[in-house]
Write a protein that holds these residues in place. Structure first.
Motif, mmCIF file in Angstrom:
data_model
loop_
_atom_site.group_PDB
_atom_site.id
_atom_site.type_symbol
_atom_site.label_atom_id
_atom_site.label_comp_id
_atom_site.label_asym_id
_atom_site.label_seq_id
_atom_site.Cartn_x
_atom_site.Cartn_y
_atom_site.Cartn_z
ATOM 1 N N SER A 14 0.825 -1.201 0.000
ATOM 2 C CA SER A 14 0.000 0.000 0.000
ATOM 3 C C SER A 14 0.858 1.248 0.000
ATOM 4 O O SER A 14 0.533 2.251 -0.621
ATOM 5 C CB SER A 14 -0.922 -0.003 1.226
ATOM 6 O OG SER A 14 -1.780 -1.117 1.179
ATOM 7 N N GLU A 18 -0.343 2.411 -3.800
ATOM 8 C CA GLU A 18 -1.777 2.242 -3.676
ATOM 9 C C GLU A 18 -2.273 2.983 -2.437
ATOM 10 O O GLU A 18 -1.534 3.211 -1.488
ATOM 11 C CB GLU A 18 -2.134 0.761 -3.574
ATOM 12 C CG GLU A 18 -1.785 -0.015 -4.828
ATOM 13 C CD GLU A 18 -2.203 -1.465 -4.696
ATOM 14 O OE1 GLU A 18 -1.744 -2.272 -5.499
ATOM 15 O OE2 GLU A 18 -2.979 -1.768 -3.781
ATOM 16 N N ASN A 82 -8.303 -4.985 -4.764
ATOM 17 C CA ASN A 82 -7.371 -5.433 -5.807
ATOM 18 C C ASN A 82 -7.994 -6.510 -6.698
ATOM 19 O O ASN A 82 -7.362 -7.514 -7.039
ATOM 20 C CB ASN A 82 -6.078 -5.964 -5.180
ATOM 21 C CG ASN A 82 -5.348 -4.900 -4.388
ATOM 22 O OD1 ASN A 82 -5.468 -3.711 -4.671
ATOM 23 N ND2 ASN A 82 -4.604 -5.319 -3.381
ATOM 24 N N ALA A 185 -4.176 -9.896 0.188
ATOM 25 C CA ALA A 185 -4.978 -8.721 -0.160
ATOM 26 C C ALA A 185 -6.143 -8.514 0.807
ATOM 27 O O ALA A 185 -6.502 -7.379 1.121
ATOM 28 C CB ALA A 185 -5.501 -8.864 -1.588
#
Length: 269
Positions: A14, A18, A82, A185
């Motif tokens: 992350s 992201e 994701n 995820a």
């Protein structure tokens, strides 16, 4: 160590571009919808009976129907992490088991789990098994805690451990290497949602129990006041009857005196 590595991996990924908080915000939105539906379900008369610990066949059937519907809906109300769908199905099944025990949690877990398995997908088996296990684990905890809903910190710890177990099932029951990638995820946002959800529901349930206890105490107090009032009224009526009896006795004494006087006059004649 496996769960720790998944968490570290998630946050590292992350941080590398992201959005760190986006999955958590999405999970919170989805969780809000689930909790609102659960809140609506708890407004029924049956729920008020349940929080007083008064289970019956009717309330058990009611819980199975409501939580099964919510569990099935949770399979469709998902958020994308994701490209992988995440949901709160395990949370709903766990709540049903902690609230209603094995007669509720296990059927709800089986119904929601089989439904999820029937939907198919690469994680169908893992998600189906995890859902059924949520009902079983929650039911065991219900028995262990003598039918009382867990305190917030214990409920949060339970969901934290269950989320780890859920990811473990995904890892071993999903073809590799996708299993590890999916668990990586989903672990952080689903754990966040599960822990936050059970905390909010536990606090809500505690508040409802306190309201029910206050209502019961007020009812008992009102009944006592009513009983006291009835006793006072009966006592007042008894006193009135006593007064009437005394007056009647006085009249009888007067009649007796008159009768004696009359009898004496007759003797004198």
């Amino acid at each position: 160590m496996g769960l720790l590595s998944l968490t570290i991996s998630y946050f590292n990924k992350s941080a590398n571009g992201e959005s760190l908080w986006a999955p958590f915000l999405e999970m919170f939105r989805m969780l809000s919808v689930v909790l609102i539906l659960t809140y609506i379900a708890t407004k029924s008369k049956s729920f008020k009976v349940i929080i007083r610990g008064q289970q019956s066949r009717k309330t058990i059937i009611w819980q199975i129907i409501i939580f099964s519907i919510l569990g099935i809906l949770a399979s469709y109300c998902t958020m994308d992490v994701n490209g992988i769908p995440a949901n709160a199905r395990g949370l709903i099944v766990m709540i049903s088991a902690l609230l209603g025990g094995p007669y509720v949690g296990i059927p709800v877990g089986i119904i929601a789990g089989v439904w999820r398995y029937g939907m198919g997908g690469i994680t169908a088996l893992a998600c189906g098994v995890a859902t059924i296990m949520a009902g079983i684990v929650g039911s065991l905890v219900y028995r262990w805690n003598d039918g009382e809903f867990l305190r917030p910190y214990k409920a949060a710890l339970l969901m934290l451990l269950y989320s780890g177990f859920d990811m473990f099932l995904i890892t071993i029951l999903t073809p590799q290497p996708k299993g590890v990638l999916i668990a990586n995820a989903l672990y952080a946002p689903m754990t966040f949602g599960a822990v936050l959800g059970i905390l909010l529901f536990t606090l809500f349930l505690t508040e409802k129990k306190e309201e029910a206890e206050k209502s019961d105490e007020q009812t008992v107090s009102d009944n006592r006041n009513t009983d006291t009032q009835n006793i006072n009224e009966i006592s007042q009526e008894l006193n009135e009857y006593k007064d009437k009896v005394k007056k009647l006795e006085q009249k009888l004494e007067e009649y007796d005196k008159k009768f004696n006087q009359l009898e004496q006059k007759l003797k004198d004649k």
